[in-house]
Design a protein around this motif. Structure first.
Motif, PDB file in Angstrom:
ATOM      1  N   VAL A   1       0.858  -1.188   0.000  1.00 45.28           N
ATOM      2  CA  VAL A   1       0.000   0.000   0.000  1.00 45.28           C
ATOM      3  C   VAL A   1       0.892   1.236   0.000  1.00 45.28           C
ATOM      4  CG1 VAL A   1      -1.740   1.290   1.300  1.00 45.28           C
ATOM      5  CG2 VAL A   1      -1.851  -1.205   1.200  1.00 45.28           C
ATOM      6  N   PRO A   2       0.663   2.193  -0.898  1.00 43.89           N
ATOM      7  CA  PRO A   2       1.524   3.383  -0.960  1.00 43.89           C
ATOM      8  C   PRO A   2       1.449   4.199   0.316  1.00 43.89           C
ATOM      9  CG  PRO A   2      -0.454   3.705  -2.277  1.00 43.89           C
ATOM     10  CD  PRO A   2      -0.442   2.264  -1.857  1.00 43.89           C
TER      11      PRO A   2
ATOM     12  N   GLY B   1      -5.715   0.970   1.207  1.00 42.35           N
ATOM     13  CA  GLY B   1      -5.594  -0.409   1.671  1.00 42.35           C
ATOM     14  C   GLY B   1      -6.936  -1.070   1.862  1.00 42.35           C
ATOM     15  N   TRP B   2      -7.863  -0.359   2.479  1.00 45.11           N
ATOM     16  CA  TRP B   2      -9.191  -0.936   2.693  1.00 45.11           C
ATOM     17  C   TRP B   2      -9.977  -1.058   1.393  1.00 45.11           C
ATOM     18  CZ3 TRP B   2     -10.605  -4.023   6.210  1.00 45.11           C
ATOM     19  CH2 TRP B   2     -10.018  -3.962   7.464  1.00 45.11           C
ATOM     20  N   GLU B   3      -9.711  -0.181   0.442  1.00 43.17           N
ATOM     21  CA  GLU B   3     -10.337  -0.342  -0.871  1.00 43.17           C
ATOM     22  C   GLU B   3      -9.903  -1.662  -1.504  1.00 43.17           C
ATOM     23  OE1 GLU B   3     -10.699   1.915  -5.219  1.00 43.17           O
ATOM     24  OE2 GLU B   3      -9.251   2.645  -3.741  1.00 43.17           O
ATOM     25  N   LEU B   4      -8.610  -1.946  -1.469  1.00 42.43           N
ATOM     26  CA  LEU B   4      -8.100  -3.196  -2.031  1.00 42.43           C
ATOM     27  C   LEU B   4      -8.587  -4.408  -1.245  1.00 42.43           C
ATOM     28  CD1 LEU B   4      -4.464  -1.958  -2.720  1.00 42.43           C
ATOM     29  CD2 LEU B   4      -6.122  -2.650  -4.475  1.00 42.43           C
ATOM     30  N   ALA B   5      -8.635  -4.284   0.084  1.00 44.31           N
ATOM     31  CA  ALA B   5      -9.095  -5.403   0.912  1.00 44.31           C
ATOM     32  C   ALA B   5     -10.562  -5.721   0.643  1.00 44.31           C
ATOM     33  CB  ALA B   5      -8.879  -5.072   2.387  1.00 44.31           C
ATOM     34  N   HIS B   6     -11.402  -4.689   0.578  1.00 46.95           N
ATOM     35  CA  HIS B   6     -12.822  -4.910   0.294  1.00 46.95           C
ATOM     36  C   HIS B   6     -13.027  -5.424  -1.134  1.00 46.95           C
ATOM     37  CE1 HIS B   6     -14.315  -2.069   3.710  1.00 46.95           C
ATOM     38  NE2 HIS B   6     -14.205  -3.313   4.120  1.00 46.95           N
TER      39      HIS B   6
ATOM     40  N   ALA C   1       3.654  -3.568   9.918  1.00 43.64           N
ATOM     41  CA  ALA C   1       3.848  -4.330   8.687  1.00 43.64           C
ATOM     42  C   ALA C   1       2.517  -4.739   8.082  1.00 43.64           C
ATOM     43  CB  ALA C   1       4.703  -5.567   8.955  1.00 43.64           C
ATOM     44  N   SER C   2       1.542  -5.099   8.917  1.00 48.28           N
ATOM     45  CA  SER C   2       0.248  -5.531   8.396  1.00 48.28           C
ATOM     46  C   SER C   2      -0.521  -4.380   7.765  1.00 48.28           C
ATOM     47  CB  SER C   2      -0.589  -6.164   9.508  1.00 48.28           C
ATOM     48  OG  SER C   2      -1.023  -5.186  10.430  1.00 48.28           O
ATOM     49  N   ALA C   3      -0.174  -3.144   8.134  1.00 44.11           N
ATOM     50  CA  ALA C   3      -0.825  -1.978   7.550  1.00 44.11           C
ATOM     51  C   ALA C   3      -0.122  -1.517   6.283  1.00 44.11           C
ATOM     52  CB  ALA C   3      -0.860  -0.831   8.566  1.00 44.11           C
ATOM     53  N   ALA C   4       1.042  -2.102   5.987  1.00 40.90           N
ATOM     54  CA  ALA C   4       1.813  -1.678   4.829  1.00 40.90           C
ATOM     55  C   ALA C   4       1.424  -2.416   3.553  1.00 40.90           C
ATOM     56  CB  ALA C   4       3.305  -1.877   5.101  1.00 40.90           C
ATOM     57  N   ALA C   5       0.614  -3.477   3.688  1.00 42.43           N
ATOM     58  CA  ALA C   5       0.259  -4.267   2.520  1.00 42.43           C
ATOM     59  C   ALA C   5      -1.046  -5.010   2.773  1.00 42.43           C
ATOM     60  CB  ALA C   5       1.364  -5.269   2.181  1.00 42.43           C
ATOM     61  N   VAL C   6      -1.729  -5.304   1.685  1.00 37.00           N
ATOM     62  CA  VAL C   6      -2.925  -6.145   1.723  1.00 37.00           C
ATOM     63  C   VAL C   6      -2.505  -7.542   1.311  1.00 37.00           C
ATOM     64  CG1 VAL C   6      -5.200  -6.563   0.732  1.00 37.00           C
ATOM     65  CG2 VAL C   6      -4.458  -4.223   1.201  1.00 37.00           C
ATOM     66  N   HIS C   7      -2.840  -8.541   2.129  1.00 38.34           N
ATOM     67  CA  HIS C   7      -2.465  -9.922   1.860  1.00 38.34           C
ATOM     68  C   HIS C   7      -3.702 -10.700   1.432  1.00 38.34           C
ATOM     69  CE1 HIS C   7       1.478  -9.186   3.700  1.00 38.34           C
ATOM     70  NE2 HIS C   7       0.815  -8.526   4.626  1.00 38.34           N
TER      71      HIS C   7
ATOM     72  N   LYS D   1       1.984   7.427   0.466  1.00 36.67           N
ATOM     73  CA  LYS D   1       1.366   8.712   0.157  1.00 36.67           C
ATOM     74  C   LYS D   1      -0.071   8.503  -0.307  1.00 36.67           C
ATOM     75  CE  LYS D   1       5.706  10.966  -1.175  1.00 36.67           C
ATOM     76  NZ  LYS D   1       6.424  11.685  -2.253  1.00 36.67           N
ATOM     77  N   ALA D   2      -0.876   9.532  -0.106  1.00 40.04           N
ATOM     78  CA  ALA D   2      -2.266   9.460  -0.538  1.00 40.04           C
ATOM     79  C   ALA D   2      -2.338   9.337  -2.046  1.00 40.04           C
ATOM     80  CB  ALA D   2      -3.023  10.699  -0.075  1.00 40.04           C
ATOM     81  N   GLY D   3      -3.277   8.542  -2.519  1.00 35.64           N
ATOM     82  CA  GLY D   3      -3.465   8.370  -3.946  1.00 35.64           C
ATOM     83  C   GLY D   3      -4.803   8.915  -4.387  1.00 35.64           C
ATOM     84  N   ALA D   4      -5.272   8.401  -5.533  1.00 34.25           N
ATOM     85  CA  ALA D   4      -6.518   8.908  -6.111  1.00 34.25           C
ATOM     86  C   ALA D   4      -7.697   8.675  -5.181  1.00 34.25           C
ATOM     87  CB  ALA D   4      -6.763   8.247  -7.461  1.00 34.25           C
ATOM     88  N   SER D   5      -7.641   7.608  -4.388  1.00 34.81           N
ATOM     89  CA  SER D   5      -8.783   7.275  -3.545  1.00 34.81           C
ATOM     90  C   SER D   5      -8.655   7.804  -2.121  1.00 34.81           C
ATOM     91  CB  SER D   5      -8.967   5.750  -3.513  1.00 34.81           C
ATOM     92  OG  SER D   5      -7.823   5.136  -2.970  1.00 34.81           O
ATOM     93  N   GLY D   6      -7.649   8.657  -1.856  1.00 35.94           N
ATOM     94  CA  GLY D   6      -7.521   9.241  -0.523  1.00 35.94           C
ATOM     95  C   GLY D   6      -6.252   8.790   0.169  1.00 35.94           C
ATOM     96  N   SER D   7      -6.317   8.569   1.468  1.00 30.63           N
ATOM     97  CA  SER D   7      -5.157   8.215   2.264  1.00 30.63           C
ATOM     98  C   SER D   7      -4.667   6.805   1.956  1.00 30.63           C
ATOM     99  CB  SER D   7      -5.491   8.322   3.747  1.00 30.63           C
ATOM    100  OG  SER D   7      -6.425   7.315   4.097  1.00 30.63           O
ATOM    101  N   ALA D   8      -3.442   6.509   2.435  1.00 31.57           N
ATOM    102  CA  ALA D   8      -2.905   5.160   2.255  1.00 31.57           C
ATOM    103  C   ALA D   8      -3.794   4.130   2.945  1.00 31.57           C
ATOM    104  CB  ALA D   8      -1.486   5.107   2.805  1.00 31.57           C
ATOM    105  N   ARG D   9      -4.289   4.456   4.129  1.00 29.53           N
ATOM    106  CA  ARG D   9      -5.169   3.540   4.843  1.00 29.53           C
ATOM    107  C   ARG D   9      -6.438   3.279   4.040  1.00 29.53           C
ATOM    108  NH1 ARG D   9      -9.483   3.878   8.757  1.00 29.53           N
ATOM    109  NH2 ARG D   9      -9.389   2.082  10.181  1.00 29.53           N
TER     110      ARG D   9
END
Length: 319
Positions: free
Chosen positions: A249-250, A263-268, A308-314, A252-260
């Protein structure tokens, strides 16, 4: 010695009614068991409000995949959550979030777009990624669309004969948009029963990610998506060894907002695609969803390194 008396007609009637009721009960029970074992019952996905107001929306895996695609195409184009809400409400009204091959006159697909009206070829319109993209392309040309009532914004794109019909879908579309853009964390779950016609594995997950988000999703801060064989989680004693995809997960904020939020966009997105892509487990930010007995919730994953778990979606795949 007198002969035993035969049951009276009234008693026989009661016995027959009791027997018929028992047969019906067995049939209903058998039907429910088959629905559960085959996964053919619907709905099997659920989104809840992140505001703890009790609002929720239930839908099918097919609808979940299409909603996730519509959302991913929107955020990748830099469209706002309001734009995603408008798109989802429109697709709910036009097709019920199903990619249908029929409609009024030559209308097709998620948004019931018409080849004869310049929306694209039949093949293009039946591609959910294309259909969502061309919808956003037209919506972006509507002046101040985000400030307009949803029915007005949708109507200026669709030119529907029933413009007020979009309004009834706004609450559900709002819940879906909040979850699928990642703003409302841990609010979308699916049962995740694998579809017989679905294709699983890391390659299928990567292909679907590229389809919905574009090729850049596979490269974040110069890091390539990795594939590995993870160890079972302490909270998932029955977790099988399976292939996994890790998406950084980047920062820096991207097109969909914050890094967090990203991450939740990808997880969902992964949960929404769990049936189609045979995804068994998704984890992010110390939370985990897994199909089976706990498929209706996001649990604490028990990962020791929360950073570490917040840095990537598994994403773990498996039959």
């Amino acid at each position: 010695m007198p002969e035993p008396s035969s049951p009276t007609p009234k008693r026989r009637g009661r016995l027959l009614r009791f027997g018929a009721a028992f047969v019906v009960l067995l049939a209903v029970a058998g039907y429910l068991v088959v629905q559960y074992l085959t996964g053919s019952g619907a709905p099997r996905c659920r989104v809840v409000s992140g505001k703890d107001d009790g609002a929720s929306y239930e839908f099918t895996p097919e609808q979940a995949v299409n909603a996730a695609t519509i959302t991913a195409v929107g955020t990748t184009r830099g469209m706002s959550e309001r734009a995603v809400t408008i798109a989802l409400a429109t697709a709910l009204q036009e097709s019920g979030l199903r990619n249908i091959e029929h409609g009024d006159r030559d209308s097709l697909g998620l948004f019931q777009q018409r080849p004869s009206q310049g929306w694209g070829t039949r093949k293009q319109i039946m591609d959910p990624t294309y259909a969502a993209g061309v919808f956003y392309e037209h919506l972006a040309k509507v002046p101040d669309y985000a400030e307009l009532p949803l029915t007005v914004a949708a109507q200026r794109v669709q030119r529907s004969g029933y413009p007020e019909a979009y309004a009834k879908h706004e609450p559900d579309a709002t819940l879906l948009a909040a979850a699928l853009t990642g703003r409302a964390a841990a609010t979308l779950t699916c049962e995740g029963r694998p579809e017989p016609t679905g294709t699983g594995g890391p390659d299928a997950v990567r292909a679907a990610l590229v389809r919905d988000f574009g090729r850049d999703v596979l490269q974040t801060a110069g890091a390539q998506v990795s594939t590995a064989r993870p160890s079972p989680s302490p909270t998932d004693t029955a977790q099988p060894v399976a292939d996994a995809v890790t998406i950084p997960v980047p920062r820096k904020a991207g097109a969909s907002g914050s890094a967090r939020q990203r991450g939740w966009e990808l997880a969902h997105w992964a949960v929404a695609n769990s049936s189609a892509l045979h995804i068994a487990r998704v984890s992010f930010e110390g939370r985990v969803w897994s199909r089976g007995g706990f498929a209706n919730e996001w649990r604490t994953s028990g990962e020791t390194d929360a950073k570490a778990s917040a840095a990537a979606v598994h994403i773990v795949t498996g039959q």
